[in-house]
Design an enzyme around this catalytic site. Structure first.
Site, PDB file in Angstrom:
ATOM      1  N   LYS A  86       0.776  -1.162   0.083  1.00 39.16           N
ATOM      2  CA  LYS A  86      -0.058   0.254  -0.056  1.00 39.16           C
ATOM      3  C   LYS A  86       0.444   1.158   0.102  1.00 39.16           C
ATOM      4  O   LYS A  86       0.205   2.455  -0.590  1.00 39.16           O
ATOM      5  CB  LYS A  86      -1.028  -0.182   0.967  1.00 39.16           C
ATOM      6  CG  LYS A  86      -1.904  -1.099   1.186  1.00 39.16           C
ATOM      7  CD  LYS A  86      -3.304  -0.242   0.112  1.00 39.16           C
ATOM      8  CE  LYS A  86      -4.331  -1.093   0.149  1.00 39.16           C
ATOM      9  NZ  LYS A  86      -5.092  -0.822  -1.322  1.00 39.16           N
ATOM     10  N   SER A 339       0.655  -9.578  -0.507  1.00 40.43           N
ATOM     11  CA  SER A 339       1.036  -8.496  -0.524  1.00 40.43           C
ATOM     12  C   SER A 339       0.340  -7.786   0.741  1.00 40.43           C
ATOM     13  O   SER A 339       1.235  -6.438   1.352  1.00 40.43           O
ATOM     14  CB  SER A 339      -0.861  -8.196  -0.797  1.00 40.43           C
ATOM     15  OG  SER A 339      -1.765  -9.229  -0.486  1.00 40.43           O
TER      16      SER A 339
END
Length: 537
Positions: A86, A339
């Site tokens: 992110k 992720s």
């Protein structure tokens, strides 16, 4: 975009899909800006993300590769400073603010990885970053955001309420709202993951990307399709949060009625408009997986890399394994995006319990055995030397006992073999390996039946892990029915699971409306085979 694959039948999906060609254009909408695929390619190449982010390694998973008969590679986005991809999108968006916008500051709403990405980006760029988080956010996440320099505002009981307040702050104080995925510059920042993939291994056959709001999948797929369109990009969603699959079916983004918070990093009720526009052209396929399959993938990642992924971080690998199985892939080079690794430690208990089920290495069964000395020994002999992993029992009747038993498996087909062997030996048996009530509640509750028919209805709930949640539940229900069964179990996440029985509610027409008024997601569990076997009157 290709139809999504629920993995229900391997026969209809035995052959891999042909690769999608490089898009010459993207679908247009009424929304600005309408970036083309070439625009996105330039934006990714120009993204200054490495001022804050790092280039992460693409690591082989040797044990899993040998097991699956394919080369499996993990893109280690958990190695970012915020332990998540992110940071790339947040920094790219904030780095390109005007001087006036930078002076005014930014605001976002998030209880997870995006919040930390915005906070660290603000600290690196000298921009005041306000992060609105729900009041129910665990303190470990609040402190992590503060540690990266974010100014935390706790507001609202849900993410939607926090987002509404963040957008109000943006308008009221002339701040820039930084969305977690629905923004071209955020998408371009995430696209640098795809650029690194093709730089490190241009011979990849497929890349499996977790999908929440769609920003990461859009960025990776539009970049790869511009450079090496032969590489397939496949999105992976949790079955209970499949907002992309729902949008595909409707032809436009739609709101899901409910999302599971197990993989909270992708627990998004509606895919972003801009990501969906990109994915319509650039994504090759979508696969959905359940929580057990995600848990098994988290275990695989730990076994091969010693990294402890969050559930959303294991989502791509869960999809990869399912795709290999349903499409009979052999000898390919397959990458998945690990992720993130911002895991609540308490969640590990749930993941560990469900991983063996997700890998189909354990079967759960309800078995009725005679109530006499030596019955357990006879039962184990029928299992043919298989290891018993769990055995729950309590005396209930003079002549028979209902037991909940876990059995170690070597192949998925053994579940059927075990049922057949027990039935031939005269046992009444039921396979509960796919029964959610059994896996979440009943395995901890085995203890007998009520002495009489209570005209009982049973419901499962998701409770917020917040002070006052139980009091609110009981106060809303009032005293209309007596609670005849109750089991609550916390899994270290933002929600806990409750199974409750209500005496006298069996034929009450107001039962459904009354539970709707509680305001918590719920489902009728009265027909659960596990409940009927062990606890029904």
């Amino acid at each position: 975009m290709a139809p999504h694959d629920h993995g229900t039948t391997a026969a209809t999906a035995a052959e891999p899909l042909a690769p999608r060609p490089a898009p010459t254009s993207l679908p247009t909408t009424d929304r600005e800006p309408r970036m083309t695929a070439q625009d996105y390619l330039r934006a990714v190449l120009r993204a200054p993300v490495y001022e804050a982010a790092v280039k992460t390694p693409l690591e082989p998973m040797e044990r899993l590769s040998q097991r699956l008969g394919n080369v499996v590679l993990a893109k280690r986005e958990d190695r970012q400073p915020v332990h998540s991809f992110k940071l790339r999108g947040a920094y790219n968006r904030m780095r390109q603010l005007s001087e006036a916008e930078s002076e005014a500051g930014v605001v976002t709403a998030s209880a997870g990885n995006h919040a930390q990405g915005v906070a660290l980006s603000g600290a690196r760029l000298g921009i005041r970053a306000v992060i609105v988080m729900p009041v129910t956010t665990p303190s470990i996440k609040v402190e992590a955001v503060k540690g990266f320099g974010g100014h935390v505002v706790l507001r609202g009981g849900t993410f939607d309420e926090a987002k509404t307040h963040a957008q109000w702050l943006a308008a009221e104080q002339d701040m820039t709202y930084v969305p977690p995925f629905d923004d071209p510059l955020v998408i371009a920042g995430q696209g640098t993951v795809g650029l690194e993939l093709v730089q490190d291994d241009a011979r990849l056959d497929r890349v499996f990307v977790p999908v929440g709001g769609g920003g990461l999948a859009a960025g990776i797929s539009v970049l790869i399709k511009q450079l090496i369109p032969e590489i397939q990009v496949i999105g992976v969603e949790p079955e209970e949060s499949a907002c992309l699959a729902a949008a595909q079916e409707a032809g436009r983004p739609v709101d899901l009625d409910h999302v599971s918070l197990f993989a909270e990093g992708v627990a998004v009720a509606r895919i972003g408009d801009e990501p969906f526009r990109v994915l319509q052209t650039c994504l090759d396929d979508v696969v959905t997986v359940n929580s057990d399959e995600i848990s098994a993938a988290v275990k695989d990642i730990f076994d091969d890399t010693r990294a402890v992924a969050e559930p959303a971080g294991g989502l791509g690998l869960a999809g990869l394994k399912k795709y290999v199985r349903t499409h009979h892939l052999r000898g390919e080079r397959l990458a998945h995006i690990l992720s993130g690794a911002n895991l609540n430690f308490g969640s590990l208990r749930y993941i560990a319990e469900r991983a063996e089920l997700g890998e189909q290495r354990e079967g759960l069964f309800a078995v009725e055995i005679p109530e006499r000395p030596g019955s357990f020994l006879e039962f184990c002999r029928v299992l043919g030397g298989r290891m018993v992993t769990e055995f729950n029992y309590r005396y209930a009747e003079p002549d028979r006992a209902s037991v909940f038993v876990g059995v170690e498996l070597h192949t998925a087909s053994e579940r059927g073999e075990i049922v057949s062997a027990l039935e031939r030996a005269g046992y009444r048996v039921m396979d509960l390996s796919e029964d959610e009530s059994a896996k979440t509640h009943l395995r901890y509750m085995i203890g007998g039946r009520p002495p009489a028919d209570l005209d009982e209805r049973v419901a499962s709930f998701e409770f917020p892990e917040a002070p006052g949640a139980l009091v609110h539940f009981l106060s809303t229900l009032g005293s209309r029915w007596n609670i005849s069964l109750f089991h609550y179990r916390s899994f270290g996440m933002d929600t806990g699971r409750v199974l409750a029985g209500f005496a006298g509610a069996g034929a009450d027409p107001g039962f459904t409306d009354h539970l709707d008024a509680v305001g918590y997601p719920w489902a009728d569990a009265s027909d659960s085979p596990a409940y009927q076997f062990f606890m029904g009157a």
